[in-house]
Design an enzyme around this catalytic site. Structure first.
Site, mmCIF file in Angstrom:
data_model
loop_
_atom_site.group_PDB
_atom_site.id
_atom_site.type_symbol
_atom_site.label_atom_id
_atom_site.label_comp_id
_atom_site.label_asym_id
_atom_site.label_seq_id
_atom_site.Cartn_x
_atom_site.Cartn_y
_atom_site.Cartn_z
ATOM 1 N N GLU A 187 9.956 1.331 0.084
ATOM 2 C CA GLU A 187 9.538 1.911 1.362
ATOM 3 C C GLU A 187 8.524 3.007 1.048
ATOM 4 O OE1 GLU A 187 13.160 2.982 3.352
ATOM 5 O OE2 GLU A 187 13.952 0.934 3.215
ATOM 6 N N GLU A 197 12.221 6.600 10.309
ATOM 7 C CA GLU A 197 11.814 5.222 10.013
ATOM 8 C C GLU A 197 10.398 5.044 10.553
ATOM 9 O OE1 GLU A 197 13.528 2.950 8.364
ATOM 10 O OE2 GLU A 197 15.483 3.931 8.203
ATOM 11 N N HIS A 211 14.045 4.848 -1.030
ATOM 12 C CA HIS A 211 14.061 3.432 -1.378
ATOM 13 C C HIS A 211 12.675 3.103 -1.927
ATOM 14 C CE1 HIS A 211 17.450 3.039 1.765
ATOM 15 N NE2 HIS A 211 17.968 3.074 0.544
ATOM 16 N N HIS A 221 11.551 6.899 5.630
ATOM 17 C CA HIS A 221 11.911 5.532 5.238
ATOM 18 C C HIS A 221 10.981 4.539 5.931
ATOM 19 C CE1 HIS A 221 15.960 6.303 3.294
ATOM 20 N NE2 HIS A 221 15.660 7.491 3.812
#
Length: 664
Positions: free
Chosen positions: A252, A486, A249, A394
């Site tokens: 990110e 994450e 993404h 991410h």
């Protein structure tokens, strides 16, 4: 900004005031054309604005290129290039390129004799900096031709970078022993800077590293991978392959930066003799794709720049800005929803005793949907190498999620949906989370989601469900097991946070690289000792098999305990072995199989269920190639556009420097 630089350079160079030379660059001085009048070589004071920091005060005209005077030098494309080279290369190889260029345009003079710059300096510069020109698709400047305009030490040359090198060595020697041995600049990098930095890193560590492109983004940017191994460019028997992917993404961005820093760290520490890093690289083939979505990053970075503009109202700052802008690619496709949905196929067929739950082929119908070029490139990459393990980095939370990401009940948004390798995935996730500075601490503040007593890991579908994800695709289509990392709440943290984040994640990244040596590995051979490609290695109780690579080698991530392994291949016998993996193993156990050829018997299941032949069907109708074919002009000739930097020269009133165009 570029127009401002152009205007400034034109003002300083005064390039419209002097008539053009009659000859091609460099030809006159070499006697390849005649001049209207001969000029006697004469020493004169050094007086070039962009060369005012050279180590000498007197130069000579005519110079190596045949310029007769300072004004003629300042009116040429060569001097204009030196004046803007810092901006063109985003600071890469500067001031080295400029100083060496100055040594050609204005060589030092002694007793009315020219002293040429050293060829060895030119060759070293070209090796280190060629990548920076490649990154902007610019040809190496003709006047930096090492054979043509430089001399050897025996001829009495001088090193134009000697003073710069001495100052750099003095600065390094002043560092205290407590300073880190690997020096990394913890700032954000543009796409051009990222390409240059990765190529420069690979050039610095060419014995253990190289870069390669797996394709291009929608807007034509390279998807550049840097590889680390003791034998770059080749798969070695029994050496596991691991990949790290960042910036899927585009907004990110922390993962992208961490992977760039990791590449620099691996290179530098290997050279410095760090035994841990040397062991990792000598026993593992590591592939790092720092940015899977460079187009999205470009948009996200411009949005963050805008938010810092004091003239704009309603500034969101780093924390809130970029939650959506730049997430998708340039086609507005979310790349983590764009992979084939093999999870639904797995759920539909999981109760069938004969259906394979691994290496599920891509449905032909997938190719008639909109496939992003970034997705297409990564799928081909995943299929082309025997990856064992992977992490996709991410942002937006602080947790490790692992497959399945798509719920086994389509109407349940948060439903525990384990793979057959649930325990292995949990151990992989634990490896990263436990080595992270704060992730596994239940008292750590999260970003809104509740991971009560999970110690920083969660099954993806239990968090939230989505189809078409990259991790599920890796698991169901190949041998590779991928987790999603994450990294934190702020998707685009401020530069001040980059170094603290590196400290929080460095050990976790290294531990994850080391964890690929867990479980078992081996070679499946025939009686003649030849490796069998495509043989299947299964584990009793885990309904997910791995297949052997080109030379018959395989890797199977497993937790400690007793396992029954079975190897089989079409046309060969089946062999089983009992294996015990103790808790204190620090490398994969070696388990080889030797299979005997047997007559092939027809199997009705070959017609009812997918085989390796259907797995090999990749874009069978050539849909993607047709969809993404380049525009052509009349006569089927592709339109050729000048690169963006051409405006620096085309509007300056000088003869266009076609020698900077790579295809001329």
């Amino acid at each position: 900004m570029r127009l401002e630089l152009l205007a400034l350079s034109l003002l300083l160079t005064g390039c419209c005031c002097v008539p053009q030379r009659r000859c091609h660059p460099g030809d006159e001085f070499l006697g390849m054309c005649s001049s209207a009048q001969e000029v006697t070589p004469t020493c004169t004071e050094m007086n070039l604005g962009y060369c005012n920091d050279v180590e000498y005060t007197r130069t000579i005209f005519p110079n190596i290129l045949g310029h007769r005077s300072r004004l003629e030098v300042e009116s040429g494309a060569e001097y204009l290039l030196l004046s803007v080279i810092h901006a063109l290369l985003n600071g890469e190889c500067s001031p080295e390129i400029r100083l060496v260029g100055c040594s050609v345009l204005a060589s030092p003079c002694r007793d009315n004799k020219m002293i040429k710059p050293c060829r060895s300096t030119c060759e070293a510069l070209r090796k280190d900096c060629r990548h920076a020109f490649d990154a902007i698709e610019m040809a190496w400047p003709y006047f930096l031709d090492c054979d043509r305009f430089f001399a050897s030490e025996e001829e009495g040359c001088f090193d134009p970078l000697a003073g710069l090198k001495a100052r750099q060595e003095l600065a390094l020697s002043s560092l205290s022993p407590e300073e880190p041995s690997t020096i990394i600049q913890f700032t954000y990098t543009s796409n051009a800077q990222m390409y240059s930095l990765l190529k420069r890193t690979a050039a610095k560590c060419s014995h253990i590293s190289h870069v390669y492109s797996i394709g291009r983004s929608t807007e034509g940017r390279d998807l550049l991978v840097i590889e680390f191994t003791d034998n770059p460019g080749q798969h070695e028997l029994l050496e596991p392959e691991i990949k790290l992917v960042g910036n899927m993404h585009g907004n990110e961005v922390l993962g992208r930066q961490l992977l760039i820093y990791l590449a620099q760290y691996l290179c530098s520490e290997y050279i410095l003799g760090n035994q841990r890093i040397q062991t990792i690289i000598n026993t593992t083939r590591i592939h790092i794709l720092a940015s899977m979505n460079p187009d999205g990053y470009e948009l996200a970075a411009s949005e963050v720049e805008d938010s810092n503009d004091p003239e704009l109202s309603n500034q969101e700052g780093h924390l809130l800005n970029g939650w959506t802008n730049g997430r998708t690619n340039a086609q507005n496709l979310d790349l983590n929803r764009n992979f084939p949905d093999l999870t639904s196929i797995f759920y539909r067929n999981r109760r069938s005793r004969h259906y394979r739950s691994d290496h599920i082929p891509i449905p032909d119908s997938y190719w008639f949907s909109k496939v992003a070029p970034e997705t297409y490139a990564v799928m081909k990459w995943i299929r082309s190498l025997p990856f064992v393990q992977s992490a996709s980095l991410h942002g937006g939370e602080l947790v490790i999620s692992y497959p399945f990401d798509f719920s086994k009940h389509p109407h349940e948004e948060k439903m525990f949906s384990p793979t057959p390798d649930e325990q292995v995935f949990k151990q992989l996730a634990r490896t990263y989370a436990d080595a992270h500075a704060t992730m596994s601490n239940n008292d750590t503040d999260r970003c809104g989601a509740s991971f009560y007593r999970n110690r920083g890991i969660i099954n993806g579908a239990l968090w939230y469900s989505f189809a078409g994800g990259m991790s599920d695709f890796n698991y169901l289509h190949t041998n590779c097991m991928e987790i999603t990392v994450e990294l934190g709440c702020d998707k685009f943290p401020s530069e001040a946070e980059l170094y603290p984040e590196w400290k929080r994640n460095k050990e976790a990244l290294l531990s994850f690289l080391e964890s690929v040596h867990r479980g078992i590995k081996g070679v499946v051979k025939d009686l003649d000792g030849n490796g069998i490609k495509g043989a299947t290695v299964s584990v009793r109780g885990i309904r997910r098999d791995v297949t052997t690579a080109e030379d018959g080698d395989y890797w199977r991530l497993l937790n400690p305990g007793t396992h029954i392994l079975t190897a089989t291949a079409k046309g060969f016998s089946k062999v089983s072995k009992r294996v015990y993996l103790p808790h204190n193993m620090n490398k994969a156990g070696l388990v080889d199989f030797v299979l005997e050829k047997v007559p092939v018997e027809p199997d009705i299941n070959d017609h009812l269920f997918p085989t390796t032949d259907t797995w090999d069907r990749f874009d069978p109708y050539n849909q993607f190639e047709r969809y993404s074919s380049p525009d052509v002009a009349e006569g089927d000739v592709e339109r050729e556009e000048k690169p963006w930097w051409w405006n620096y020269f085309s509007q300056s009133g000088i003869s266009p420097p076609n020698w900077l165009l790579r295809n001329v």
